[in-house]
Design a protein around this motif. Structure first.
Motif, short mmCIF file in Angstrom:
data_model
loop_
_atom_site.label_atom_id
_atom_site.label_comp_id
_atom_site.label_asym_id
_atom_site.label_seq_id
_atom_site.Cartn_x
_atom_site.Cartn_y
_atom_site.Cartn_z
N LEU A 102 0.84 -1.19 0.00
CA LEU A 102 0.00 0.00 0.00
C LEU A 102 0.87 1.25 0.00
N LYS A 103 0.28 2.34 -0.40
CA LYS A 103 1.00 3.60 -0.50
C LYS A 103 1.00 4.30 0.87
N PHE A 104 2.19 4.73 1.31
CA PHE A 104 2.32 5.38 2.61
C PHE A 104 2.41 6.90 2.44
N VAL A 105 2.13 7.60 3.53
CA VAL A 105 2.38 9.04 3.54
C VAL A 105 3.89 9.23 3.59
N GLU A 106 4.34 10.39 3.18
CA GLU A 106 5.78 10.64 3.09
C GLU A 106 6.44 10.61 4.47
N GLY A 107 7.60 9.98 4.53
CA GLY A 107 8.40 10.00 5.75
C GLY A 107 8.02 8.96 6.79
N VAL A 108 7.21 8.00 6.43
CA VAL A 108 6.77 6.99 7.40
C VAL A 108 7.91 6.03 7.73
N HIS B 287 -9.12 -2.80 16.37
CA HIS B 287 -9.65 -1.59 15.74
C HIS B 287 -8.74 -0.41 16.02
N ILE B 288 -8.25 -0.31 17.25
CA ILE B 288 -7.35 0.78 17.61
C ILE B 288 -6.05 0.67 16.81
N LEU B 289 -5.54 -0.56 16.65
CA LEU B 289 -4.34 -0.78 15.85
C LEU B 289 -4.58 -0.34 14.41
N LEU B 290 -5.71 -0.72 13.86
CA LEU B 290 -6.02 -0.35 12.48
C LEU B 290 -6.08 1.16 12.32
N GLN B 291 -6.70 1.84 13.27
CA GLN B 291 -6.76 3.31 13.21
C GLN B 291 -5.36 3.91 13.25
N GLU B 292 -4.50 3.35 14.09
CA GLU B 292 -3.14 3.87 14.20
C GLU B 292 -2.36 3.63 12.90
N LEU B 293 -2.49 2.44 12.33
CA LEU B 293 -1.80 2.14 11.07
C LEU B 293 -2.31 3.00 9.93
N SER B 294 -3.62 3.27 9.92
CA SER B 294 -4.22 4.03 8.82
C SER B 294 -3.67 5.45 8.74
N LYS B 295 -3.14 5.97 9.86
CA LYS B 295 -2.57 7.32 9.85
C LYS B 295 -1.33 7.39 8.97
N SER B 296 -0.68 6.25 8.74
CA SER B 296 0.54 6.22 7.94
C SER B 296 0.30 5.81 6.50
#
Length: 614
Positions: A146-152, A225-234
C-alpha cells in the motif's frame, strides 16, 4: 488579612464497530488488483479511465463545485455506509464506478481485524512475487503493498503489528510462540530498548495483569480496531480514507464557524443548514441578582454539577449553599474556625468538601447540611491551612492539598482513611484531577507544575515557571489545563506535553489569589476575576477578549468566578465587596421567575431567614 482578597504565598520555604465506515469485505468481490485509489477493475478488463466502469460512465465534469468528483463521491459512499444506508452506498458505488477503497485495502483491513498477521504484513508492505519460470503470472499482485504518507518509518508499523501479535499470544498463554515473536520479529526491528524491556517483562503476567500493564483490552476488545486506526494514519488517505471522514470535515466546518463567533454560547450544536452566528444579546452580560449574605470577602465558589446549587465561602468562617432556582440560602455551614479558602462538589452533588485555614477539611451532606467527616491530619505550626481539595471521578475518594505539614498532598477515602500520601517537599497551591481519572495536576507555591499518573500515583513530569500560579482547572475532555498566573496572564496548556496552546491577557493579577475557569456551553470560553474589580471573558479558541464586565465595588478584587454547567447563560462572580453577583443575558426575565418560585415555595424563603444573616 487585608481587605483586598486572599494573598498567595510568595516566599518559598521549599468506534462504532464498522472500521473506517467503509463497505464490508463482501462488497469487494472483484479479483484483487493494485489499481488507482478507489477504482475497481472490471472482470472483462475493458478499457477504463479514472476508475469509471464503461457501462455506467457518463459525460460528467471531473470537478464538483471546485472539488474533485472522485473524492466527493467516495466520501459520500463512506458516509452512507456510516449512516447505515448500505444499499444506497452500493448503488452509488455501482453507478459512479468508484469504491471507498480498493479491494487490497479491504483485504488488509480484514486481515488486521481477523488477526491474520502474516497476511496483514504482506498486504501492507508488499511481498516478493514467486518465480514462476516464465509465462503469464497469475499472482494476485499485492506484492506492491500500500501507499504510505511521506516519511513513514515502516519498521515502526511492523513493530505495532508484531506487538499486537505478541500480546495476543501472551493472552492465549502461548508463551513459546510469544517468546519467538519477541526474539525473532520484534527485537530485530531495533525500536526503543525500553519498549522491548517492557514487553519482555509481560511474559510473567497474568492475562488481567497483562491488559493493565499494556493498557490493552485484548484480542476480543477494541485493540485490533485501535491498531487499524493507528496504522491508517501512515497510509496515504487517497488509498485508505480516514474513518468517518465526512463527519470529521463537517466538525471542522462547525469549529471554524464557532472560532469566528465571538459570542458563541448555544446549548445545542450549530445547524449545518445555515451559517452560524450568535447574537450578543443572548450572552450573559448583566447582573440579574446580587447576593449579600456572605459576611466577608468571597474567595471560593462553585455550582453543583446539576446546576441546582451554588456554594460560596471565603474570609468568613461559614459556607453558604444556595438554591439556584430562587437563590435563597439552603444551608449555612458553620463548624469551621477560620477562613474557608476552598470548596468542591462531589461528582454526584451529594457531598461538599471545604478547606479551611483552621487546618481541617470537612465533608458535608448537601441535603441535610450536616458535617459527616472531618480531616484534621494537616496539623502544623506554619501559617495557612488547607489550600485545595478535589474529588476522584468515581466520588469514592478525594485529594487534599496543604501548604505545610507531613500530609501536603494526600488521598483519602470517603470514610476518612488515608489511602496515599505523596510525601512532597513543595507547598500545594491548587490541584485538579482529569475527568477521565488518568492524571492529576498540582501547582505549587514554588512556581512548579507537577503532573501525576493518578492511577499509579507516579510523577510523570514537572516544569518550573518564572511566575507564581494561583489556580488550575482541567478541561472536560481531559486534554488541557488552565493555569492562572500571577503576572496577569492565563495559559491553556496541553497536559500530554506541556505545550502552551493559548495565552489570555488583560486581567490584573499580582498580589492576590484570583481564580479563572472554563465557561460556556461547550467550555468554549475562558472567564476570570481580576484585581481591578472586573470580570474578564475570552474566546477560548482564538484568545480574543470578548468582554470586560464591571459591577463589583472598586477598589477591590473579583476573586472567583463560576459558570453554571447546565445553564450556558448564567455565571457567578465573588469579590472583596462581600457580594456574589449572578450574571445572565439581557432579555432574561430572571427576577420574575425567581419571585414566582419563591411565592410558590415559601418554606425556602423562611428557611433562609432562619439560617442567619441576610
Amino acid at each position: 488579612m487585608t481587605a483586598q482578597g486572599m494573598r498567595f504565598h510568595q516566599d518559598a520555604s521549599t468506534s462504532n464497530g464498522t472500521p473506517n465506515g467503509s463497505t464490508h469485505l463482501e462488497h469487494h468481490t472483484q479479483t484483487y488488483s493494485n489499481g488507482t485509489n478507489g477504482h475497481t477493475d472490471t472482470p472483462e478488463k475493458l478499457p477504463q479511465k479514472n476508475g469509471i466502469h464503461p457501462p455506467t460512465a457518463r459525460a460528467t465534469p471531473q470537478s464538483f463545485y471546485g472539488h474533485e468528483r472522485e473524492e466527493v463521491t467516495r466520501l459520500i459512499i463512506q458516509a452512507l455506509d456510516d449512516l447505515g444506508y448500505q444499499g444506497a452506498a452500493n448503488t452509488l458505488s455501482r453507478e459512479s464506478g468508484y469504491e471507498v477503497e480498493s479491494p487490497g485495502v479491504a483485504l488488509f483491513r480484514h486481515a488486521v481485524l481477523q488477526g491474520d498477521w502474516s497476511e496483514a504484513e504482506a498486504l501492507l508492505f508488499g511481498s516478493e512475487p514467486p518465480d514462476e519460470g516464465g509465462g503469464v503470472s497469475i499472482h494476485n499482485g499485492h506484492h506492491q503493498g500500500l501507499k504510505f504518507v511521506e516519511g513513514v518509518d515502516q519498521d515502526q508499523l511492523r513493530f505495532l503489528l508484531r506487538k499486537q501479535k505478541y500480546l495476543e499470544l501472551l493472552e492465549s498463554k502461548d508463551l513459546g510462540r510469544a517468546l519467538m515473536v519477541l526474539r525473532q520479529e520484534l527485537t530485530p526491528l531495533q525500536q526503543e530498548r525500553s519498549q522491548l524491556q517492557q514487553l519482555s517483562s509481560m511474559l510473567v503476567n497474568t492475562p488481567d495483569g497483562l491488559k493493565k500493564e499494556a493498557q490493552w483490552d485484548g484480542a476480543t476488545g477494541q485493540s485490533r480496531h485501535i491498531l487499524l486506526q493507528e496504522l491508517s494514519k501512515s497510509i496515504s488517505p487517497s488509498v485508505m480514507i480516514p474513518e468517518h471522514r465526512l463527519a470529521d470535515l463537517l466538525d471542522q466546518v462547525k469549529r471554524n464557524q464557532i472560532s469566528h463567533c465571538l459570542y458563541h454560547n448555544p446549548s445545542r450544536s450549530p445547524s449545518l443548514f445555515a451559517d452560524h452566528v450568535c447574537d450578543r444579546s443572548q450572552f450573559p452580560l448583566r447582573t440579574v441578582l446580587e447576593l449579600g449574605q456572605n459576611a466577608g470577602e468571597v474567595w471560593a465558589m462553585e455550582f453543583s454539577h446539576d446546576g441546582k446549587m451554588l456554594a460560596t465561602s471565603g474570609q468568613a468562617t461559614d459556607v453558604l449553599i444556595y438554591d439556584t432556582s430562587t437563590f435563597q440560602v439552603l444551608h449555612r455551614l458553620v463548624e469551621h474556625k477560620d477562613h474557608v479558602a476552598y470548596l468542591a462538589w462531589s461528582p454526584d452533588d451529594r457531598k461538599l468538601i471545604t478547606c479551611s485555614h483552621d487546618k481541617t477539611a470537612r465533608v458535608w451532606d448537601a441535603h441535610s447540611g450536616q458535617c459527616i467527616l472531618k480531616i484534621d491530619h494537616h496539623n502544623h505550626d506554619g501559617p495557612g491551612g488547607l489550600t485545595a481539595a478535589v474529588w476522584s471521578p468515581d466520588g469514592q475518594s478525594f485529594v487534599t492539598g496543604s501548604l505545610h505539614g507531613n500530609h501536603r498532598l494526600c488521598l483519602w477515602s470517603i470514610d476518612g482513611e488515608q489511602l496515599h500520601n505523596w510525601e512532597v517537599d513543595y507547598r500545594v497551591q491548587d490541584c485538579a484531577i482529569s475527568p477521565n481519572g488518568k492524571r492529576m495536576v498540582v501547582i505549587s507555591s514554588e512556581s512548579q507544575i507537577i503532573v501525576y499518573d493518578y492511577e499509579t500515583y507516579a510523577e510523570e513530569y514537572s516544569i518550573l515557571l518564572k511566575s507564581q500560579m494561583t489556580c488550575v482547572n482541567i478541561s472536560q475532555d481531559s486534554q488541557h489545563m488552565l493555569i492562572n498566573m500571577a503576572n496577569s496572564e492565563i495559559q491553556l496548556i496541553k497536559i500530554n506535553n506541556a505545550e502552551i496552546v493559548k495565552r489570555y491577557m488583560g486581567q490584573q493579577q499580582g498580589q492576590f489569589v484570583i481564580r479563572s475557569t472554563f465557561g460556556g456551553a461547550d467550555q468554549n470560553l475562558i472567564i476570570s476575576g481580576s484585581e481591578d474589580a472586573r470580570v474578564y471573558i475570552w474566546h477560548k479558541e482564538n484568545g480574543t477578549l470578548i468582554e470586560t464586565l464591571e459591577g463589583h465595588q472598586s477598589p477591590g478584587c473579583v476573586n472567583v468566578v463560576a459558570w453554571n454547567p447546565t445553564d450556558p447563560c448564567m455565571f457567578a462572580s465573588g469579590g472583596d465587596d462581600h457580594k456574589v453577583r449572578i450574571w445572565s443575558k439581557e432579555n432574561n426575565d430572571f427576577q420574575t421567575k425567581r419571585r414566582n418560585r419563591i411565592s410558590t415555595n415559601p418554606s425556602t424563603s423562611s428557611f433562609r431567614d432562619n439560617a442567619g444573616r441576610g
